[in-house]
Design an enzyme around this catalytic site. Structure first.
Site, PDB file in Angstrom:
ATOM      1  N   HIS A 439     113.254  15.064  10.889  1.00 13.05           N
ATOM      2  CA  HIS A 439     113.987  15.942  10.114  1.00 13.05           C
ATOM      3  C   HIS A 439     112.758  17.130  10.000  1.00 13.05           C
ATOM      4  CE1 HIS A 439     116.432  17.896   6.989  1.00 13.05           C
ATOM      5  NE2 HIS A 439     115.300  18.186   6.753  1.00 13.05           N
ATOM      6  N   GLU A 440     111.784  16.797   9.703  1.00 17.87           N
ATOM      7  CA  GLU A 440     110.598  17.895   9.325  1.00 17.87           C
ATOM      8  C   GLU A 440     110.009  18.704  10.634  1.00 17.87           C
ATOM      9  OE1 GLU A 440     110.393  18.994   6.470  1.00 17.87           O
ATOM     10  OE2 GLU A 440     111.332  17.418   5.245  1.00 17.87           O
ATOM     11  N   HIS A 443     112.287  21.393  11.625  1.00 20.73           N
ATOM     12  CA  HIS A 443     112.097  22.513  10.827  1.00 20.73           C
ATOM     13  C   HIS A 443     110.950  23.194  11.688  1.00 20.73           C
ATOM     14  CE1 HIS A 443     114.473  22.632   7.406  1.00 20.73           C
ATOM     15  NE2 HIS A 443     114.036  21.509   6.963  1.00 20.73           N
ATOM     16  N   HIS A 446     111.778  24.854  14.896  1.00 21.82           N
ATOM     17  CA  HIS A 446     112.564  26.068  14.669  1.00 21.82           C
ATOM     18  C   HIS A 446     111.454  27.145  14.333  1.00 21.82           C
ATOM     19  CE1 HIS A 446     115.989  28.117  12.357  1.00 21.82           C
ATOM     20  NE2 HIS A 446     115.720  28.457  13.662  1.00 21.82           N
TER      21      HIS A 446
END
Length: 648
Positions: A439-440, A443, A446
């Site tokens: 998940h991190e 980020h 991105h």
């Protein structure tokens, strides 16, 4: 190519920030003297100096999160009101606003990135109170300084309360606890220390057989920081005043001015629609857990029993036990395998970098795309007492080109609270920890893969809040793909790959009780939106929460549960009237994820299309438009329901 991160000399960092604020003011004043203001001679250098200040502040806020101590708290608390005042003054500067309007009028043919910067800046200046009279501006400024202080206080209260509690248990008290968690909790005197830090807390709540101790931990966890009840009232009161001063009906309306969703009603309708689909399935799930617990002699299920019996039921239903996976998920091997996966999925490679770090266990990597160094990533993954709990990505520097054409490469930190390595055992992760890591990293990618040349809309900068979770949720879904797990799930001692039967079980168990999880998120999201639609007292906040629970929740907690007092996401983080974003972004991520699955996971053409339309474009265009550019149409709710194992 990359600056070094230095964790010492906080006082010097504070001084540099204070000086930078003053020099920025003088620099911007000089820019405004230009006879012929343009994007190139004003907005380019303006973005650069603001970004430089943001980078300096990130260093202090990051250290306050990962090496929290009295000095970091004091310095960060001293800086916050000054920064708040600086940004408020800046946002109300009529000359800058006038310059932006001039540029917009004089240069109607700017490219998409520059147009987005200009539009966002004009919008944000209006939201900052440009055009208001002097008295109102001053009032707005005071509100924001006070809010900055209160939200920091809220967060610090939660951390202090978390650190203040510990149970020292003997061997009999830790029956059922896995060896790895016992090792983490073992003290020099032979006792076992369990705390409210999440890895420790959740270990006991999941496996601890002693019901009284589970209740003690639960009670302490859900009654942390009672003083925050009054702070919530103050925070909501000030946010409501802020919204009214800016001409918005409520703070919820103000919050949505910078998001993809248009109105609070649209958000509530979306949440209610999902609740309608998920609640009947969640009720069935809860009924199954209660029946299972009854078979084991537990007639009434209390909140401190739920995680414990859910885990037992999961093991019984699927022979699924997170613990049996941990020897196959050693932290270093997982990181290495994750990078192999990302290379196969997106065509990006990671190369370990040798550079100063703030803690020996921190790792650093350079990210390469098509052989070219694109960005840098720091990983700080193990739990420490001086580190704030939870997991996050913190961007230090964005990708951009300054006014002289000099290229700045992006840098990000990924921080988590995974089990700590000991002298006898490395850090062994649970499948849920690997989901957090993915998940991190979503980020981080991105931010780090951005090709945008304007810093204010590069990477995660400028991305609408309700879409910022899209890439992170997209990536975390791959943890359950057999093709992905095979890359890194290997026993830390024997190096044997994880048995395929384990993978099958994990995939089957993925959506175990998932509707209850969805319902819980919807409860938080609706509560958040409703408290920001009015100016409630501390008592009224509780009434709103009780009402939402009556409508949505499956498990009603005891009256003394004051969950809201530690809800840092909305009272100390960036999620105020925006917690729904997790589900809103999940709608996008589910559709994108299944587009990869339908192509067999690894399809470099499809991945390249995703990288170029979504990841490389950051906040340079409306997130929904970027999604449509990638997907070819609007997202469909069926994909979200499918992802959560809920029939459409």
């Amino acid at each position: 190519m990359f600056p070094e991160f230095h964790s010492d000399n906080l006082l010097e960092k504070e001084k540099t920030i204070l000086n930078k604020m003053e020099s920025n003011k003088r620099f911007i004043e000089a820019l405004l003297q230009n006879d012929s203001i343009s994007y190139q001679n004003f907005l380019k250098p303006y973005q650069r100096v603001q970004t430089e200040l943001g980078d300096l502040v990130t260093e202090v806020s990051h250290l306050n999160s990962v090496k929290n101590n009295e000095e970091s708290q004091t310095i960060y608390s001293r800086l916050l009101p000054k920064l708040s005042e600086y940004y408020t003054d800046l946002g109300q500067n009529e000359e800058i606003f006038s310059a932006l309007l001039k540029i917009q009028k004089a240069e109607p043919t700017l490219n998409a990135e520059k147009t987005k910067v200009l539009e966002n800046e004009i919008r944000d200046f209006r939201l900052s109170g440009v055009g208001l009279d002097k008295t109102t501006k001053e009032e707005l400024k005071n509100i924001r300084v006070k809010l900055s202080d209160l939200t920091n206080q809220f967060s610090q209260n939660v951390l202090n309360a978390t650190n203040a509690f510990a149970l020292h248990l003997n061997e009999d008290d830790v029956k059922g606890i896995p060896e790895s968690d016992k090792n983490s909790a073992k003290q020099p005197d032979g006792t076992y220390k369990f705390t409210l830090h999440f890895p420790s807390y959740i270990a006991y709540m999941t496996y601890g057989e002693n019901r009284e101790i589970r209740k003690k931990l639960y009670d302490a966890y859900c009654t942390r920081a009672p003083e925050n009840g009054k702070l919530i009232e103050e925070i909501l009161n000030l946010r409501d005043k802020e919204a009214k001063l800016l001409g918005f009906e409520t703070y919820a309306h103000l919050s949505l001015a910078t998001k993809v969703a248009n109105t609070p009603e649209e958000v509530i309708s979306f949440l209610d629609h999902l609740a309608l689909k998920a609640k009947p399935i969640a009720e069935k799930e809860y009924s199954e857990i209660k029946s299972f617990a009854k078979k084991l002699g537990r007639d009434s299920l209390e909140p401190w029993d739920l995680t414990y019996y859910s885990e037992k039921f999961k093991k019984d239903s699927f022979s699924y036990d997170e613990e049996i996976y941990r020897p196959y998920l050693e932290k270093e091997t997982v990181i290495k395998g994750t990078f192999q996966f990302l290379e196969k999925l997106l065509g990006v490679t990671f190369k370990q970098a040798n550079t100063p770090v703030w803690e020996p266990s921190v790792l650093c990597y350079d990210l390469l795309v098509e052989g070219e160094t694109q960005s840098r990533l720091y990983l700080d993954l193990e739990v420490r007492s001086e580190k704030k709990g939870g997991a996050w990505m913190h961007n230090w520097k964005p990708h951009f080109e300054d006014e002289n054409g000099k290229r700045v490469l992006p840098i990000a930190f990924v921080v988590a609270s995974f089990p700590k390595a000991t002298e006898t055992q490395p850090s062994l992760l649970r499948p849920s920890d690997v989901v957090t890591l993915f998940h991190e990293l979503g980020h981080a990618l991105h931010h780090l893969l951005s090709k945008v040349k304007e810093p204010f809309v590069s990477g995660v900068n400028g991305v609408e809040w309700d879409a910022v979770e899209f890439p992170s949720q997209f990536l975390e879904n791959f943890v359950y793909e057999p093709k992905v797990l095979e890359l890194f799930a290997k026993h830390y001692q024997t190096k044997e790959p994880i048995p395929s039967s384990y993978i099958d079980t994990m995939v089957k168990a993925k959506n175990f009780m998932s509707a209850m999880g969805v319902i819980r998120q919807l409860e938080f999201a609706k509560f958040d939106m409703l408290v920001h639609k009015e100016r409630p007292t501390e008592t009224r906040v509780q009434e709103i929460l009780d009402q939402v629970r009556k409508e949505i929740a499956i498990v009603i907690p005891p009256a003394y549960n004051k969950f809201q007092n530690s809800f840092t996401h909305i009272f100390a983080g960036g999620y105020a009237a925006g917690y729904y974003s997790y589900k809103w972004a999940e709608l996008l991520s589910a559709n994108a994820f299944y587009s990869f699955i339908d192509k067999g996971v690894f399809d470099l053409d499809h991945a390249s299309h995703f990288r170029k339309t979504v990841l490389e474009k950051g906040g340079s265009s409306n997130a929904m438009n970027l999604f449509r550019e990638f997907y070819g149409k609007d997202p469909e709710i069926d994909a979200l329901l499918r992802l959560n194992g809920i029939a459409a």
